[in-house]
Design an enzyme around this catalytic site. Sequence first.
Site, PDB file in Angstrom:
ATOM      1  NE  ARG A  50      -1.162  -2.804   2.254  1.00 15.04           N
ATOM      2  CZ  ARG A  50      -0.386  -3.885   2.340  1.00 15.04           C
ATOM      3  NH1 ARG A  50      -0.154  -4.653   1.284  1.00 15.04           N
ATOM      4  NH2 ARG A  50       0.197  -4.213   3.498  1.00 15.04           N
ATOM      5  CB  CYS A  85      -3.636  -2.907   6.089  1.00 19.44           C
ATOM      6  SG  CYS A  85      -2.395  -1.817   5.344  1.00 19.44           S
ATOM      7  CB  THR A  87      -1.029   1.945   4.665  1.00 19.02           C
ATOM      8  OG1 THR A  87      -0.067   2.069   5.712  1.00 19.02           O
ATOM      9  CG2 THR A  87      -0.618   2.851   3.505  1.00 19.02           C
ATOM     10  CB  THR A 127       3.529   2.884   6.627  1.00 17.63           C
ATOM     11  OG1 THR A 127       2.271   3.436   6.183  1.00 17.63           O
ATOM     12  CG2 THR A 127       3.319   1.489   7.173  1.00 17.63           C
ATOM     13  CE  LYS A 167       4.466  -4.674   5.952  1.00 21.19           C
ATOM     14  NZ  LYS A 167       3.169  -5.348   5.937  1.00 21.19           N
ATOM     15  CB  CYS A 196       1.674   0.562  11.367  1.00 19.87           C
ATOM     16  SG  CYS A 196       2.298  -0.772  10.310  1.00 19.87           S
TER      17      CYS A 196
END
Length: 234
Positions: A50, A85, A87, A127, A167, A196
């Site tokens: 994203r 998520c 974002t 982010t 991640k 986030c």
Amino acid sequence: MEKGKLGVIGGMGPQATLQFCQRILDHTAAGSDQEHLPMLILNDTQMPDRTAALFSGDVEPVCARLLADARVLEDWGAAAVAITCNTAHAFLPRLQGELRIPLVNMVTEAAAALKAQGCKRVGILATDGTLRVGLYHRALEAQGLQPLTPDAAAQREVMGIIYEEIKKGLPGSEERFRTAADSLKAQGCDRILLACTEMSTYKDWHGLDDFYVDAMDVLALRCIRLCGYPLRDM
């Protein structure tokens, strides 16, 4: 209130999706399997990044995939859809008008929760993409709150935790996190928002106190109520 199923668009990242589902279980007042909130989970790990989409301007692949996933969940009988998520919420205005069911907005719900807590100055750990489009800036300002962001060096540490550690299945560096948090505390924030879902994962793995407000926690609570299920006293 009529009870309904919750649709979840996950995979962004996969660990955060698991932890969101755990939050739903933890916060639902249930004494048996049948009293828990039913969830339809689409763990779409192939969703394009994203932040990269927002920076490049090539947002159509993300929008199209999010919409396709939401329609699948709608067809499966979801009463509402949550996206794990932060974002990805930049794309919600493009999606909601195409669906018959609501998309639960983690961003606006988190901002309202911070307002209800009496916050004034909120630090944001998110982010680059979330910060660039001002997702939480707009939502917090609409609640009369002042958004604060880490300095450039500290923000690089935030992105390092997200992309280089969480991640990849790593627990996240406490030193990196402390650098980012200290940057916000130095600006006088009265809460830090984990904006986030990788930051939410960091909280679960390391343990953080109530100074840190987790947007994913807020989303879980709202989804439980929206689908007609009672909240557990915590």
